[in-house]
Design a protein around this motif. Structure first.
Motif, PDB file in Angstrom:
ATOM      1  N   GLY A 161       0.782  -1.227   0.000  1.00  0.00           N
ATOM      2  CA  GLY A 161       0.000   0.000   0.000  1.00  0.00           C
ATOM      3  C   GLY A 161       0.815   1.280   0.000  1.00  0.00           C
ATOM      4  O   GLY A 161       0.276   2.354   0.228  1.00  0.00           O
ATOM      5  N   LEU A 163       1.444   3.594  -1.828  1.00  0.00           N
ATOM      6  CA  LEU A 163       1.035   4.130  -3.122  1.00  0.00           C
ATOM      7  C   LEU A 163       1.627   5.513  -3.392  1.00  0.00           C
ATOM      8  O   LEU A 163       1.695   5.956  -4.526  1.00  0.00           O
TER       9      LEU A 163
ATOM     10  N   HIS B 132       2.306 -14.863  -2.163  1.00  0.00           N
ATOM     11  CA  HIS B 132       2.016 -13.570  -2.813  1.00  0.00           C
ATOM     12  C   HIS B 132       2.945 -13.413  -4.006  1.00  0.00           C
ATOM     13  O   HIS B 132       4.143 -13.191  -3.836  1.00  0.00           O
ATOM     14  N   LEU B 148      -2.444 -13.461  -4.615  1.00  0.00           N
ATOM     15  CA  LEU B 148      -2.298 -12.888  -3.278  1.00  0.00           C
ATOM     16  C   LEU B 148      -2.935 -13.837  -2.280  1.00  0.00           C
ATOM     17  O   LEU B 148      -4.000 -14.385  -2.543  1.00  0.00           O
ATOM     18  N   THR B 250       7.624   0.007  -8.405  1.00  0.00           N
ATOM     19  CA  THR B 250       6.278   0.510  -8.084  1.00  0.00           C
ATOM     20  C   THR B 250       5.390  -0.635  -7.607  1.00  0.00           C
ATOM     21  O   THR B 250       4.655  -0.505  -6.625  1.00  0.00           O
ATOM     22  N   LEU B 251       5.470  -1.776  -8.273  1.00  0.00           N
ATOM     23  CA  LEU B 251       4.647  -2.926  -7.866  1.00  0.00           C
ATOM     24  C   LEU B 251       5.061  -3.453  -6.502  1.00  0.00           C
ATOM     25  O   LEU B 251       4.220  -3.867  -5.701  1.00  0.00           O
ATOM     26  N   ASN B 253       6.456  -1.701  -4.083  1.00  0.00           N
ATOM     27  CA  ASN B 253       5.963  -0.749  -3.081  1.00  0.00           C
ATOM     28  C   ASN B 253       4.459  -0.888  -2.878  1.00  0.00           C
ATOM     29  O   ASN B 253       3.965  -0.818  -1.758  1.00  0.00           O
ATOM     30  N   ALA B 254       3.731  -1.099  -3.934  1.00  0.00           N
ATOM     31  CA  ALA B 254       2.275  -1.159  -3.810  1.00  0.00           C
ATOM     32  C   ALA B 254       1.810  -2.488  -3.238  1.00  0.00           C
ATOM     33  O   ALA B 254       0.899  -2.520  -2.417  1.00  0.00           O
ATOM     34  N   LEU B 255       2.419  -3.595  -3.650  1.00  0.00           N
ATOM     35  CA  LEU B 255       1.857  -4.908  -3.318  1.00  0.00           C
ATOM     36  C   LEU B 255       2.732  -5.786  -2.429  1.00  0.00           C
ATOM     37  O   LEU B 255       2.271  -6.823  -1.961  1.00  0.00           O
ATOM     38  N   ASN B 256       3.979  -5.399  -2.210  1.00  0.00           N
ATOM     39  CA  ASN B 256       4.829  -6.141  -1.269  1.00  0.00           C
ATOM     40  C   ASN B 256       4.747  -7.656  -1.477  1.00  0.00           C
ATOM     41  O   ASN B 256       4.440  -8.403  -0.565  1.00  0.00           O
ATOM     42  N   PRO B 257       4.995  -8.098  -2.730  1.00  0.00           N
ATOM     43  CA  PRO B 257       4.912  -9.534  -3.006  1.00  0.00           C
ATOM     44  C   PRO B 257       6.140 -10.282  -2.495  1.00  0.00           C
ATOM     45  O   PRO B 257       7.168  -9.669  -2.194  1.00  0.00           O
ATOM     46  N   GLU B 258       6.015 -11.607  -2.391  1.00  0.00           N
ATOM     47  CA  GLU B 258       7.181 -12.423  -2.030  1.00  0.00           C
ATOM     48  C   GLU B 258       8.037 -12.749  -3.232  1.00  0.00           C
ATOM     49  O   GLU B 258       9.233 -12.973  -3.103  1.00  0.00           O
ATOM     50  N   PRO B 289      10.255  -4.054   1.612  1.00  0.00           N
ATOM     51  CA  PRO B 289       9.655  -4.954   0.611  1.00  0.00           C
ATOM     52  C   PRO B 289      10.657  -5.403  -0.456  1.00  0.00           C
ATOM     53  O   PRO B 289      10.531  -6.505  -0.990  1.00  0.00           O
TER      54      PRO B 289
END
Lengths: 318, 318
Positions: A161, A163, B132, B148, B250-251, B253-258, B289
């Motif tokens: 998040g 953003l 994720h 997710l 950007t992704l 930061n926005a979604l904090n995927p593994e 992240p």
């Protein structure tokens, strides 16, 4: 009727309130904490403040199901541990939910303040009708909360998040986060003021002086002047909305949400920002997800922190 | 042991295969459909092809639990209806899962091909260890799939994951989607070739001619030349990776995927693209992240469509 306690922990000040199942605030109070005290003492004080509010409310104790805490900074919502509380370093490392829960005899839940505000809007505000929401707060910083399939999405390390740090341009403004072109640098407080001051300093006509507090140009003053017809202010807010809308198009393409909810002080400019934001998002996003998303101003206003924190209990217990 | 049928519907060609619980392909075959036939006839033919593969496999019919279909274009995974199949308009409007399920006597599931490939990597490929995941396919177009909390995230209108149309620059290249600066314009096939041809046409030295098929510069030829040490090709792939990594920041930061999993033909350039992508992502994303995410090349290769389609059964029935 059940009730939920919300604690909006803002560093040196805390607000404590109780909402009912409809999200209506039954009572609220605010307190000041002393950042010099130890973390243990601060938690004990927060518990005392909470007990006072519960007592003052005269609500049946057994119907108060739990306590939610919203805090700025880094934290772990699963263990309830505060990691980095910038203004109150003595709180770093404290397992706040465990300690509050032991003292109060009720389950306690923790999350960051942007996530709790997003939950508040989801349960009781502009997001009530939706399952997939992107919430964004525009203020000094720009934060975000993501609710998907009716649940807060936190990510692998609970930092999802961010953003405000989507970059909108590789060769954009430098951001202290280390990236270039971060959205926050354009639609956060400083970005807006900078976009106003450049033409003002060049002598562009504006009636802003009438709206200044302490002589300082702020987004609030720009909003007031714009609402009163000041052309430069209207233009600056329109540009802000257009940049926001451009970033929203990327989010709409990536996440296909049902609603985008914009809160924080700057959102008070309302349609002067949200109108151009919506128009730009619709122009640049894919037609189908753009058609299916609505942009709303957040509804909870000054109570967003409290109601949001209390919503953590709802999210965890119901 | 249970088995799952995957149908990779690619317009005029279809592949049908069966995987076991470990994602291992037991049998596969491919067929050609005639786009002039009616939608009903095409579905019937797909069912016949599937019956043939099931028969040829000699697997116990009762252990084949269901059928998954991956298709390009617009569709509704909940109703199983194809909406817009660009190359086979006669299929538009067909409820393919209902019809296949009736003929085959097994449950059938539908999703778009990028989502199914993402599921395949999640269950049986580079994503096995994670909950994720952001999956991205780099080819003529750039697509994305988002998993997710261990589930495919489809969004409000089933269009989530259009990651090729995240814009990386407001004043970037025009994209036929109507936006400017879409990632696909830079890291998709045409963007890569264009970035190579500009300096080549100016006379920059390159050994690319050795690697051309039909005299045409392609990402594949650029990858081969780069692997062989061609400096211009290496530079073009590095730039491609840097732009990709910038978007990934950007992704992240926005979604904090593994994990981020990169597939599609262009991903075959491997570390020549993914190295710079990872480095750039780590440089520009938030530290936490960024530290917690891994970038992998997709593992399923040419079988990604089949295994992915079959994975739809796993996602829905297990």
């Amino acid at each position: 009727m059940n009730y939920y306690v919300g604690i909006d922990f803002g560093g040196t000040g805390i607000k404590v309130g109780i909402i009912n199942e409809d999200g209506e605030i039954q009572i609220k109070d605010s307190f000041v904490t002393d950042p010099q005290k130890s973390g243990e003492e601060i938690v004990k004080y927060i518990a005392e403040c909470t007990q006072k509010v519960i007592k003052d409310s005269k609500l049946p104790e057994a119907n108060i199901l739990g306590v939610g805490i919203g805090s700025p900074g880094l934290l772990n919502p699963e263990t309830g541990q505060l990691k980095v509380v910038v203004n109150v370093p003595n709180m770093n490392g404290i397992y706040i939910t465990k300690q509050l829960s032991e003292i109060l005899g009720k389950p306690a839940f923790l999350d960051n303040d942007v996530n709790t505000m997003s939950l508040g809007e989801f349960y009781y505000g502009a997001g009530k009708a939706y399952q997939h929401i992107i919430a964004m707060t525009l203020g000094t910083g720009v934060g975000g909360g993501i609710i998907l399939n009716g649940e807060l999405y936190r990510g692998a390390s609970f930092t999802a998040g961010e953003l405000g740090h989507m970059s909108i341009s590789r060769d954009g403004k430098y951001c202290p986060c280390g990236n270039y072109g971060c959205l926050e640098r354009y639609v956060g407080r400083d970005g807006i003021v900078e976009r106003f001051m450049n033409p003002k300093n060049k002598g562009f006509e504006t009636s802003i002086d009438k709206y200044l507090e302490d002589g300082e140009v702020t987004p609030k003053a720009i909003s007031l002047a714009a609402a009163d017809g000041d052309k430069l202010s209207i233009q600056v807010l329109r540009e802000t909305g257009e940049i926001l809308g451009f970033a929203l198009a990327t989010l709409v393409n990536a996440l296909n949400p049902e609603a985008i909810i914009i809160g924080g002080g700057i959102s008070n400019a309302g349609d002067l920002i949200l109108g151009p934001a919506s128009e730009t998002m619709h122009r640049f996003a894919y037609a189908i997800p753009a058609k299916d998303v609505e942009i709303h101003k957040a509804e909870l206003g000054n109570d967003a922190g409290l109601v949001g924190a209390a919503s953590l209990v709802v999210a965890n217990l119901t």
